[in-house]
Design a protein around this motif. Structure first.
Motif, PDB file in Angstrom:
ATOM      1  N   GLY A 264       0.795  -1.217   0.000  1.00 40.84           N
ATOM      2  CA  GLY A 264       0.000   0.000   0.000  1.00 40.84           C
ATOM      3  C   GLY A 264       0.831   1.273   0.000  1.00 40.84           C
ATOM      4  O   GLY A 264       0.621   2.161  -0.839  1.00 40.84           O
ATOM      5  N   PRO A 265       1.788   1.419   0.936  1.00 44.39           N
ATOM      6  CA  PRO A 265       2.622   2.628   0.938  1.00 44.39           C
ATOM      7  C   PRO A 265       3.435   2.809  -0.340  1.00 44.39           C
ATOM      8  O   PRO A 265       3.643   3.943  -0.789  1.00 44.39           O
ATOM      9  N   ILE A 266       3.892   1.696  -0.940  1.00 44.05           N
ATOM     10  CA  ILE A 266       4.650   1.804  -2.198  1.00 44.05           C
ATOM     11  C   ILE A 266       3.771   2.362  -3.301  1.00 44.05           C
ATOM     12  O   ILE A 266       4.160   3.282  -4.029  1.00 44.05           O
ATOM     13  N   LEU A 267       2.560   1.809  -3.428  1.00 50.62           N
ATOM     14  CA  LEU A 267       1.658   2.282  -4.479  1.00 50.62           C
ATOM     15  C   LEU A 267       1.177   3.693  -4.182  1.00 50.62           C
ATOM     16  O   LEU A 267       0.947   4.490  -5.105  1.00 50.62           O
ATOM     17  N   GLY A 268       1.038   4.024  -2.899  1.00 47.86           N
ATOM     18  CA  GLY A 268       0.658   5.383  -2.553  1.00 47.86           C
ATOM     19  C   GLY A 268       1.729   6.390  -2.920  1.00 47.86           C
ATOM     20  O   GLY A 268       1.431   7.526  -3.321  1.00 47.86           O
ATOM     21  N   ARG A 269       2.989   5.983  -2.815  1.00 50.34           N
ATOM     22  CA  ARG A 269       4.108   6.874  -3.096  1.00 50.34           C
ATOM     23  C   ARG A 269       4.504   6.870  -4.574  1.00 50.34           C
ATOM     24  O   ARG A 269       4.868   7.910  -5.127  1.00 50.34           O
ATOM     25  N   LEU A 270       4.437   5.705  -5.193  1.00 49.94           N
ATOM     26  CA  LEU A 270       4.959   5.555  -6.553  1.00 49.94           C
ATOM     27  C   LEU A 270       3.920   5.074  -7.563  1.00 49.94           C
ATOM     28  O   LEU A 270       4.226   4.992  -8.753  1.00 49.94           O
ATOM     29  N   GLY A 271       2.727   4.738  -7.102  1.00 48.84           N
ATOM     30  CA  GLY A 271       1.740   4.139  -8.000  1.00 48.84           C
ATOM     31  C   GLY A 271       1.331   5.015  -9.156  1.00 48.84           C
ATOM     32  O   GLY A 271       0.948   4.520 -10.218  1.00 48.84           O
ATOM     33  N   GLY A 272       1.427   6.319  -8.968  1.00 50.89           N
ATOM     34  CA  GLY A 272       1.066   7.227 -10.058  1.00 50.89           C
ATOM     35  C   GLY A 272       2.118   7.328 -11.128  1.00 50.89           C
ATOM     36  O   GLY A 272       1.896   7.949 -12.174  1.00 50.89           O
ATOM     37  N   ASP A 273       3.290   6.701 -10.884  1.00 48.76           N
ATOM     38  CA  ASP A 273       4.396   6.787 -11.843  1.00 48.76           C
ATOM     39  C   ASP A 273       4.738   5.407 -12.389  1.00 48.76           C
ATOM     40  O   ASP A 273       5.878   5.115 -12.698  1.00 48.76           O
ATOM     41  N   ARG A 274       3.736   4.555 -12.539  1.00 48.85           N
ATOM     42  CA  ARG A 274       3.999   3.218 -13.084  1.00 48.85           C
ATOM     43  C   ARG A 274       4.299   3.298 -14.575  1.00 48.85           C
ATOM     44  O   ARG A 274       3.801   4.187 -15.281  1.00 48.85           O
ATOM     45  N   ALA A 275       5.082   2.347 -15.038  1.00 44.60           N
ATOM     46  CA  ALA A 275       5.327   2.249 -16.479  1.00 44.60           C
ATOM     47  C   ALA A 275       4.067   1.754 -17.174  1.00 44.60           C
ATOM     48  O   ALA A 275       3.307   0.948 -16.624  1.00 44.60           O
ATOM     49  N   GLU A 276       3.834   2.253 -18.362  1.00 47.61           N
ATOM     50  CA  GLU A 276       2.699   1.766 -19.136  1.00 47.61           C
ATOM     51  C   GLU A 276       2.930   0.308 -19.519  1.00 47.61           C
ATOM     52  O   GLU A 276       4.043  -0.106 -19.825  1.00 47.61           O
ATOM     53  N   GLN A 277       1.839  -0.476 -19.486  1.00 46.99           N
ATOM     54  CA  GLN A 277       1.967  -1.887 -19.833  1.00 46.99           C
ATOM     55  C   GLN A 277       2.296  -2.024 -21.312  1.00 46.99           C
ATOM     56  O   GLN A 277       1.635  -1.453 -22.167  1.00 46.99           O
ATOM     57  N   GLU A 278       3.364  -2.755 -21.590  1.00 49.35           N
ATOM     58  CA  GLU A 278       3.848  -2.940 -22.955  1.00 49.35           C
ATOM     59  C   GLU A 278       3.151  -4.138 -23.604  1.00 49.35           C
ATOM     60  O   GLU A 278       2.861  -5.146 -22.947  1.00 49.35           O
ATOM     61  N   GLU A 279       2.910  -4.021 -24.884  1.00 49.88           N
ATOM     62  CA  GLU A 279       2.398  -5.158 -25.642  1.00 49.88           C
ATOM     63  C   GLU A 279       3.566  -6.044 -26.058  1.00 49.88           C
ATOM     64  O   GLU A 279       4.569  -5.549 -26.587  1.00 49.88           O
ATOM     65  N   LEU A 280       3.460  -7.341 -25.779  1.00 54.30           N
ATOM     66  CA  LEU A 280       4.532  -8.258 -26.174  1.00 54.30           C
ATOM     67  C   LEU A 280       4.587  -8.345 -27.690  1.00 54.30           C
ATOM     68  O   LEU A 280       3.563  -8.477 -28.365  1.00 54.30           O
ATOM     69  N   ARG A 281       5.822  -8.317 -28.224  1.00 53.95           N
ATOM     70  CA  ARG A 281       5.968  -8.359 -29.685  1.00 53.95           C
ATOM     71  C   ARG A 281       6.115  -9.774 -30.208  1.00 53.95           C
ATOM     72  O   ARG A 281       5.944 -10.023 -31.385  1.00 53.95           O
ATOM     73  N   VAL A 282       6.490 -10.713 -29.359  1.00 54.71           N
ATOM     74  CA  VAL A 282       6.580 -12.127 -29.749  1.00 54.71           C
ATOM     75  C   VAL A 282       6.041 -12.968 -28.621  1.00 54.71           C
ATOM     76  O   VAL A 282       5.993 -12.543 -27.486  1.00 54.71           O
TER      77      VAL A 282
END
Length: 475
Positions: free
Chosen positions: A457-475
Motif C-alpha cells: 500500500g505505501p509503495i503504491l501510494g508513493r509511486l503508483g502514479g508513476d507506473r510504467a505503461e503496460q507494454e504489448e509483447l511483440r513475440v
C-alpha cells in the motif's frame, strides 16, 4: 531493416522502445553535447572568456547530430570523443574553440553514463512498481484459496495461492529498495580532469581552488545531481557499475524464481500463464500449452544475472587511475543489463496480469496429501476424547503405511480418512472438521491482507502514479 547481419534480440524482440531509446546513439551523443553546454556555461559563469553567443550556438545544435560525419572523423582519428568534438565544432564554428575546454574524454563518457544509469534505474523502478501492483491484485484475489505447500519440493503444510504470490511480490519489494538506494547514492563524476586531479581546471582558473570546486558543483547541478563522487581517477569508480549490475541481477533473480515456481505449477495444471487463442505451444504437439513467457523470463534473467560477475571483474581490473579495457566491456554490459531487466519486467507484468488459477485441480492435489498432514491433529483430538496416545499413534502409523502403499503401489486415491473413520478408536473425532483445508492454512489470508496494507500500500501510494505503461509483447 537489414536481414544480413546479426540483430540483438533484446532490441528487436524483447525490451521496450523506451529502454532501447535510452541506450540509443541519439540519446547518448545528445547527452554528450548537453554536458559540453553545461561545462561551457559554468566556465563562463566563473569568468572564463566564453561568450553568450558561443553558448547559444552550442545549445542550438544539441540534437542535430551528423552521425555520418562523426563516423568519418572516428575512422580517421580512432577516438570517439574527439570525433564528436569535431562534428559538434563543424556545426558550431563560432564555439568550436571552447568545446571540451579543460576536459578529458571521460567528462562526457562517464557523466553521460551516470545520467543514463539514473534514467534507466528510474524506468526499472516504474516497471517494478507495475509488477508489484499486478502481483498484489492476484494475491488479493486468491488470498484464502488453500493450496499444497512445498518444502524440498515435497508436500508440506498448506498455504494459500495468494500467500505464495506475496512471496514473489516481496522479492520485488526488496529489489525496489535496492533500486531506490542506488538512485539515492548515484552521483556525477562532474569535472575531475585527466587523472582525477583537476589539474587542467586549476590551470584554467589560475590556481583558484575555490573556482575549481564551484565549477564541479555547478556542472553536477546542471546535470541534475546534487553531488559528485568525492575522489576519482580518470573515471567514476567502476565499483558503481558493479553495484548497479548486482542490483539488476537481483531483479532478474527474483523474476526467475517466481516464474520457475509458475512453470512447476503449470506442470501440475494448477496455475497457467496467459495463453492466447491462436498461440501455438509446439510445432509437433498441438495440445501443448508451454509456459513460454515464464521460460523466456528465465532465459533472459540468467543472462542478466551473469553480468553481475562481469561488473565486479571490470572493477577489479582497473589499474591505478584507469585502464581502457573497461570501455568495450561497458558498451555491452551496461545497456544489455538494463535492456534485459526491462524485457524481464515487461514480460513479468504480462504474466502476472493474466495468470489463470484452476481451483478444482488445486483442491484435488491438496486432498491427495491432506490426510497425512492432519494425522497429528487427529492424534491430539483422539487423546482429548480419552484415548491412549501411544496406542493411537501406532494405529495411525499402521493406517498411514497402508494408505501410502495403496497410493504408491496401486495408484489409487489416498484412503487414510476412510480407514480412520472405520476405526472405532477414532469414532469421537470429527474428521471432516479437522480435514477442512481452510483451517490448516494458519494466518495465510490475514498475512496477505497485512502485507498488501502495510508493505504494498505505501509503495503504491508513493509511486503508483508513476507506473510504467503496460507494454504489448511483440513475440
Amino acid at each position: 531493416m537489414s536481414h544480413d547481419t546479426y540483430d540483438n534480440p533484446l532490441i528487436s524482440r524483447y525490451a521496450s522502445r523506451e529502454m532501447a531509446r535510452l541506450w540509443g546513439a541519439q540519446k547518448k551523443f545528445s547527452t554528450w553535447r548537453r554536458l559540453w553546454v553545461a561545462l561551457a556555461e559554468s566556465e563562463a559563469e566563473l569568468g572564463l572568456p566564453i561568450t553568450a553567443a558561443q553558448i547559444d550556438e552550442l545549445k542550438a545544435h544539441v540534437d542535430d547530430i551528423d552521425f555520418d560525419a562523426a563516423a568519418s572523423y572516428e575512422k580517421k582519428l580512432r577516438h570517439d570523443v574527439m570525433a564528436h568534438v569535431h562534428t559538434y565544432g563543424d556545426a558550431c564554428p563560432g564555439a568550436k574553440a571552447i568545446i571540451h575546454l579543460g576536459a578529458t574524454s571521460n567528462f562526457v563518457v562517464d557523466n553521460a553514463d551516470a545520467i543514463l544509469l539514473r534514467e534507466s534505474l528510474e524506468l526499472v523502478r516504474r516497471r517494478l512498481v507495475s509488477v508489484i501492483a499486478a502481483l498484489a491484485d492476484f494475491a488479493k484475489q486468491h488470498r484464502a484459496l488453500p493450496t499444497l505447500g512445498f518444502t524440498h519440493l515435497q508436500p508440506a503444510q498448506p498455504t494459500t495461492v495468494g500467500k505464495r504470490a506475496t512471496l514473489w511480490c516481496y522479492d520485488l519489494v526488496l529489489d525496489l529498495q535496492e533500486i531506490e538506494h542506488r538512485l539515492t547514492v548515484l552521483k556525477a563524476r562532474s569535472v575531475k580532469g585527466t587523472t582525477g586531479t583537476q589539474a587542467s581546471f586549476l590551470e584554467l582558473f589560475e590556481g583558484d581552488h575555490a573556482k575549481c570546486r564551484e565549477l564541479e558543483r555547478r556542472v553536477a547541478e546542471k546535470m541534475g545531481f546534487t553531488d559528485s563522487y568525492a575522489v576519482t581517477g580518470q573515471t567514476y569508480p567502476r565499483k558503481v557499475d558493479a553495484q548497479v549490475l548486482e542490483c539488476l541481477g537481483g531483479v532478474a533473480a527474483s523474476a526467475h524464481k517466481a516464474t520457475s515456481d509458475l512453470r512447476l505449477l503449470a506442470n501440475r495444471k494448477e496455475i497457467e500463464e496467459p495463453f492466447e487463442a491462436s498461440q501455438i505451444g509446439s510445432s509437433a504437439m498441438p495440445y501443448k500449452r508451454n509456459p513460454m513467457r515464464s521460460e523466456r523470463i528465465g532465459g533472459i534473467a540468467r543472462f542478466v544475472m551473469s553480468l553481475s560477475q562481469n561488473g565486479a571483474a571490470t572493477h577489479a581490473t582497473q589499474w591505478m587511475e584507469r585502464t581502457l579495457d573497461d570501455s568495450a566491456n561497458r558498451r555491452l554490459s551496461l545497456p544489455q543489463a538494463f535492456l534485459g531487466v526491462d524485457a524481464v519486467l515487461v514480460i513479468y507484468e504480462n504474466v502476472a496480469r493474466g495468470m489463470v488459477v484452476y481451483p478444482k485441480v488445486v483442491e484435488r492435489h491438496l486432498a491427495e496429501e491432506l490426510p497425512f498432514m492432519i494425522t497429528e491433529n487427529v492424534l491430539m483430538e483422539a487423546v482429548k476424547a480419552g484415548g491412549d496416545r501411544q496406542e493411537l499413534h501406532e494405529l495411525i502409523r499402521q493406517h498411514s503405511q497402508a494408505a501410502g502403499a495403496v497410493v504408491k503401489q496401486e495408484g489409487k486415491p489416498n484412503d487414510l480418512l476412510s480407514r480412520l473413520r472405520g476405526d472405532k478408536a477414532f469414532a469421537a473425532v470429527d474428521l471432516s472438521e479437522i480435514a477442512d483445508p481452510s483451517k490448516l492454512v494458519g494466518r495465510s489470508p490475514e498475512q496477505v491482507d497485512e502485507f498488501l496494507a502495510e508493505v504494498v500500500g505505501p509503495i503504491l501510494g508513493r509511486l503508483g502514479g508513476d507506473r510504467a505503461e503496460q507494454e504489448e509483447l511483440r513475440v
